[in-house]
Design a protein around this motif. Structure first.
Motif, PDB file in Angstrom:
ATOM      1  N   ARG A  62       0.838  -1.179   0.042  1.00 18.17           N
ATOM      2  CA  ARG A  62      -0.137  -0.033   0.122  1.00 18.17           C
ATOM      3  C   ARG A  62       1.080   1.165  -0.089  1.00 18.17           C
ATOM      4  O   ARG A  62       1.949   1.227   0.493  1.00 18.17           O
ATOM      5  N   GLY A  63       0.272   2.326  -0.175  1.00 13.11           N
ATOM      6  CA  GLY A  63       1.043   3.537  -0.196  1.00 13.11           C
ATOM      7  C   GLY A  63       0.716   4.362  -1.320  1.00 13.11           C
ATOM      8  O   GLY A  63       0.110   4.258  -2.156  1.00 13.11           O
ATOM      9  N   ALA A  64       1.765   5.604  -1.810  1.00 17.73           N
ATOM     10  CA  ALA A  64       1.512   6.490  -2.619  1.00 17.73           C
ATOM     11  C   ALA A  64       2.231   6.140  -3.787  1.00 17.73           C
ATOM     12  O   ALA A  64       2.202   6.976  -4.842  1.00 17.73           O
ATOM     13  N   ILE A  65       2.708   5.035  -3.934  1.00 16.40           N
ATOM     14  CA  ILE A  65       3.467   4.747  -5.256  1.00 16.40           C
ATOM     15  C   ILE A  65       2.778   3.775  -5.969  1.00 16.40           C
ATOM     16  O   ILE A  65       2.387   2.679  -5.396  1.00 16.40           O
ATOM     17  N   GLN A  66       2.524   4.254  -7.202  1.00 16.61           N
ATOM     18  CA  GLN A  66       1.842   3.155  -8.283  1.00 16.61           C
ATOM     19  C   GLN A  66       2.798   3.197  -9.346  1.00 16.61           C
ATOM     20  O   GLN A  66       3.373   3.989 -10.166  1.00 16.61           O
ATOM     21  N   VAL A  67       2.543   1.860 -10.283  1.00 16.61           N
ATOM     22  CA  VAL A  67       3.165   1.585 -11.441  1.00 16.61           C
ATOM     23  C   VAL A  67       2.341   2.035 -12.251  1.00 16.61           C
ATOM     24  O   VAL A  67       1.205   1.079 -12.266  1.00 16.61           O
ATOM     25  N   ILE A  68       2.310   3.080 -13.267  1.00 14.13           N
ATOM     26  CA  ILE A  68       1.424   3.278 -14.373  1.00 14.13           C
ATOM     27  C   ILE A  68       1.628   2.293 -15.286  1.00 14.13           C
ATOM     28  O   ILE A  68       0.644   1.898 -16.029  1.00 14.13           O
ATOM     29  N   ALA A  69       2.934   2.339 -16.062  1.00 15.17           N
ATOM     30  CA  ALA A  69       2.888   1.511 -17.001  1.00 15.17           C
ATOM     31  C   ALA A  69       4.207   0.820 -16.929  1.00 15.17           C
ATOM     32  O   ALA A  69       5.386   1.562 -16.389  1.00 15.17           O
ATOM     33  N   ALA A  70       4.759  -0.413 -17.712  1.00 16.04           N
ATOM     34  CA  ALA A  70       5.976  -0.924 -17.765  1.00 16.04           C
ATOM     35  C   ALA A  70       6.232  -1.682 -18.790  1.00 16.04           C
ATOM     36  O   ALA A  70       5.287  -2.010 -19.384  1.00 16.04           O
ATOM     37  N   ARG A  71       7.415  -1.610 -19.256  1.00 10.30           N
ATOM     38  CA  ARG A  71       7.952  -2.284 -20.638  1.00 10.30           C
ATOM     39  C   ARG A  71       9.335  -2.997 -20.464  1.00 10.30           C
ATOM     40  O   ARG A  71      10.234  -2.571 -19.999  1.00 10.30           O
ATOM     41  N   GLN A  72       9.372  -4.393 -20.606  1.00 11.03           N
ATOM     42  CA  GLN A  72      10.529  -5.173 -20.445  1.00 11.03           C
ATOM     43  C   GLN A  72      11.299  -4.792 -21.738  1.00 11.03           C
ATOM     44  O   GLN A  72      10.700  -5.175 -22.935  1.00 11.03           O
TER      45      GLN A  72
END
Length: 138
Positions: A62-72
């Motif tokens: 939980r918290g204020a950090i979110q992954v919006i998009a990712a690309r390998q």
């Protein structure tokens, strides 16, 4: 006076042998039941220990950090757009984690479930901005 010592021999009857084999079969069933119960207890203790250690490590998703998009990009190498509070950053993840750029406001129009082409465009613009910033600073 002589003492006569004669050995006494007692015969074992068949009834004793049959009762022993019946008792052995019952003992084997009890041993299997005890084994299963002990296995269940050990598994429960392991689960409880893992939960306790997870709470003690204080690792929370939980918290204020979110992954919006990712690309390998390659094995063990990726770029991600993360949101911290109201700001978004492009970070590179590999052997270490590095901030590549702060994502501009133009990325705000993209939704979290963007398609691959949109992400590629956003990544290209973020990398172009990073290059411009590096040329200005260096």
């Amino acid at each position: 006076m002589s003492i006569d010592v004669t050995p006494t021999v007692r015969a074992v009857t068949n009834s004793t042998a049959t009762s022993t084999s019946f008792a052995t079969g019952t003992t084997a069933a009890h041993a299997i039941i005890n084994l299963v119960i002990a296995l269940v207890v050990v598994v429960l203790l392991i689960v409880l220990l893992v939960r306790f250690l997870a709470k003690r490590a204080n690792v929370q998703q939980r918290g204020a950090i979110q992954v919006i998009a990712a690309r390998q990009l390659a094995p063990n190498r990726s770029v991600q757009v993360v949101e911290v509070g109201d700001k978004r950053y492009l970070i590179g993840v590999g052997e270490d984690v590095r901030m590549l750029a702060e994502v501009t406001d133009s990325y705000e129009s993209l939704s979290p479930d963007v398609d691959k082409a949109s992400f590629g465009q956003a990544l290209g613009s973020a990398l172009a901005e990073l290059r411009r910033n590096q040329h200005r600073d260096g």
